[in-house]
Design a protein around this motif. Sequence first.
Motif, PDB file in Angstrom:
ATOM      1  N   TYR A   1       0.844  -1.190   0.000  1.00 54.51           N
ATOM      2  CA  TYR A   1       0.000   0.000   0.000  1.00 54.51           C
ATOM      3  C   TYR A   1       0.881   1.242   0.000  1.00 54.51           C
ATOM      4  CZ  TYR A   1       1.031   0.345   5.023  1.00 54.51           C
ATOM      5  OH  TYR A   1       1.667   0.454   6.227  1.00 54.51           O
ATOM      6  N   GLU A   2       0.305   2.361  -0.412  1.00 57.14           N
ATOM      7  CA  GLU A   2       1.046   3.614  -0.517  1.00 57.14           C
ATOM      8  C   GLU A   2       1.220   4.247   0.855  1.00 57.14           C
ATOM      9  OE1 GLU A   2      -0.459   7.730  -1.992  1.00 57.14           O
ATOM     10  OE2 GLU A   2       0.292   6.698  -3.781  1.00 57.14           O
TER      11      GLU A   2
ATOM     12  N   ARG B   1      -6.335   2.065  13.014  1.00 59.26           N
ATOM     13  CA  ARG B   1      -7.476   1.314  12.499  1.00 59.26           C
ATOM     14  C   ARG B   1      -8.199   2.033  11.362  1.00 59.26           C
ATOM     15  NH1 ARG B   1      -9.039  -3.059  15.432  1.00 59.26           N
ATOM     16  NH2 ARG B   1      -8.037  -3.348  17.470  1.00 59.26           N
ATOM     17  N   ASP B   2      -8.117   3.361  11.317  1.00 58.30           N
ATOM     18  CA  ASP B   2      -8.814   4.112  10.274  1.00 58.30           C
ATOM     19  C   ASP B   2      -7.912   4.424   9.079  1.00 58.30           C
ATOM     20  OD1 ASP B   2      -7.161   5.833  11.592  1.00 58.30           O
ATOM     21  OD2 ASP B   2      -8.600   7.482  11.736  1.00 58.30           O
ATOM     22  N   HIS B   3      -6.739   3.785   9.018  1.00 56.19           N
ATOM     23  CA  HIS B   3      -5.818   4.049   7.900  1.00 56.19           C
ATOM     24  C   HIS B   3      -6.424   3.508   6.606  1.00 56.19           C
ATOM     25  CE1 HIS B   3      -2.202   4.002   5.379  1.00 56.19           C
ATOM     26  NE2 HIS B   3      -1.681   4.860   6.248  1.00 56.19           N
ATOM     27  N   PRO B   4      -6.267   4.257   5.481  1.00 57.97           N
ATOM     28  CA  PRO B   4      -6.834   3.796   4.204  1.00 57.97           C
ATOM     29  C   PRO B   4      -6.358   2.420   3.765  1.00 57.97           C
ATOM     30  CG  PRO B   4      -6.137   6.091   4.047  1.00 57.97           C
ATOM     31  CD  PRO B   4      -5.653   5.599   5.370  1.00 57.97           C
TER      32      PRO B   4
ATOM     33  N   ARG C   1      -8.614  -0.631   3.840  1.00 57.70           N
ATOM     34  CA  ARG C   1      -9.642  -0.855   2.815  1.00 57.70           C
ATOM     35  C   ARG C   1      -9.076  -1.535   1.567  1.00 57.70           C
ATOM     36  NH1 ARG C   1     -10.899   4.468   4.578  1.00 57.70           N
ATOM     37  NH2 ARG C   1      -9.862   5.361   2.749  1.00 57.70           N
ATOM     38  N   THR C   2      -7.750  -1.520   1.405  1.00 55.05           N
ATOM     39  CA  THR C   2      -7.147  -2.095   0.199  1.00 55.05           C
ATOM     40  C   THR C   2      -6.358  -3.362   0.479  1.00 55.05           C
ATOM     41  OG1 THR C   2      -5.217  -0.658   0.469  1.00 55.05           O
ATOM     42  CG2 THR C   2      -7.006   0.149  -0.932  1.00 55.05           C
ATOM     43  N   CYS C   3      -5.812  -3.477   1.692  1.00 59.61           N
ATOM     44  CA  CYS C   3      -5.005  -4.650   2.021  1.00 59.61           C
ATOM     45  C   CYS C   3      -5.887  -5.757   2.599  1.00 59.61           C
ATOM     46  CB  CYS C   3      -3.928  -4.287   3.045  1.00 59.61           C
ATOM     47  SG  CYS C   3      -2.575  -3.302   2.366  1.00 59.61           S
TER      48      CYS C   3
ATOM     49  N   PHE D   1      -1.540  -3.838   9.289  1.00 59.82           N
ATOM     50  CA  PHE D   1      -2.298  -4.320  10.438  1.00 59.82           C
ATOM     51  C   PHE D   1      -1.460  -4.375  11.711  1.00 59.82           C
ATOM     52  CE2 PHE D   1      -4.522  -5.746   6.715  1.00 59.82           C
ATOM     53  CZ  PHE D   1      -5.844  -5.509   7.047  1.00 59.82           C
ATOM     54  N   SER D   2      -0.164  -4.070  11.625  1.00 61.74           N
ATOM     55  CA  SER D   2       0.659  -4.080  12.826  1.00 61.74           C
ATOM     56  C   SER D   2       1.159  -2.693  13.198  1.00 61.74           C
ATOM     57  CB  SER D   2       1.859  -5.020  12.634  1.00 61.74           C
ATOM     58  OG  SER D   2       2.665  -4.580  11.563  1.00 61.74           O
TER      59      SER D   2
END
Length: 515
Positions: free
Chosen positions: A366-367, A391-394, A397-399, A386-387
Amino acid sequence: MLRCSSKPLEICGSFLALALLLGLGIDTVLALGAMTTLAAMRGSFTDAKNSFALCVLRAGTMQPFCWGTFVIDSNISPPGNSLLWAMNGGAYFACGLRADSRSPLCWGQSPGSDVPDEFKNVSYAEISCGGWHACAVRSNSSSTAPGQIDCWGASDFGQISRPDRPSQMVSITAGDYFSCALVASTRRPRCWGKISKSGNTTEVIPHDSVFFRIFAGRTHVCGILLASREALCWGNNESGQCDPPKGLSFATLAAGIDHSCGIRDDSHEVVCWGDNRHGQLEVPSDLKFSTIAAGDFYTCGVTLGERQLLCWGSARAPKTIRVKDGLCVADCEHDQYDLMNTDVKDCAGPEEKICLPCARCKAGSYETSPCVPFSDRSCSSCKWCFSREKRDHPCRRTCPAPRSLSISGPQPSAAVASEPAALDSGNVTFRPPVVEHSDQSFKRYRDVNGVMLGKVLRADIEPSDRSVGTSEKIKTTYKIVEMERECQPLLVGKAMVLFALDSQAPIFLFGAFKA
């Protein structure tokens, strides 16, 4: 309004990419093909080892510098005091475009190096050298017929004849006895001449494919698809030179006689495929490149930022030479960034810059920082999403979420007497506690758990009375002190798993210890 409902996904994507390219106002006539700051020529067919001829545009100057072990008709002696914008190499000759006027300048073996008088003062957007001929595309600043193809040199099979249906063309490229270009309005290839001994080029061209750029070898062509940026090749495939790796996308390509190479657009690393008789596929590892060019049995590239010239295959490069990273342009295009290390003498105009394509985040990443005018895009493995990230990182939604772990298979015997070292997922080196077991058990467990992506780089070995099926009785104490790849330690129950960040696959598992 563009509609693609009845088109396959790949074709539809190509049309969308083309619409974006044109809609952004990008000058498609100036889209570059095989032109770089390197001009790779052929060496000897009878003694290919360490046989080559090469020209480069050195950093800090616009003058070509040439050397090699196979000199024919002054192919490594460009005219003195020549300031060039870009170059391209043919069989035993090279051509460049002048820095001020973009008019052609060629040297080396005739007839490819003999520019007709009618073309000597024409401004061209790009030029490509084949076996014994050259072709060029007129620039938009040309007084007549911008986008028109002009060719000269040998014409055994019609390789210098203009296309049957004239139109504006881009991305010109030339092979031994053929030439190809892309129609500017459709980005589809059009070729003329003979691509191999077996037939005319029109019999093998992928007419329905939409390309970003195309690059010719001796008897084959590789192109970058506009939508996916994956490579698609056609022509002679006796050595696998038309079989690019699947699932990789590229920023640029280069083709030799029986091999092909490309710069990955996610990592800027080079990968090659095809013949390897002379080491053509032995690319320097863990290095990023800004540009490459291929000769007959070799490829050379310029390392990104460092400007060092490296060659593999039959060519050799001086260790001290520094080469321009790319071509000077007035403005960077969409999804490019300004390298910002342009020497004052690298470009003809004070406002010109060298632009490189932004990296693309590959699948499973991801970017983390966007591509901006003066900085490349940065990407991280989805494992970090995920580490490390909130939790609200974009990226959430892509990973894909990590799969739940299920540990199975034979467990290695282990006796751990100490607490594990503190876990920090940001560390690339992890020192777990000492794990004692037989060497055979360790190997067997690794086989059960899939492909090995890492290995022990150092281990302490102590004598023991326990036999492990060899002539000696040994006990092996493994202490992992460094991983071959970037890894992340995770606790799973009372076991330790190391994950390779680039593939999310487990590498080692350490048995029960005090958690």
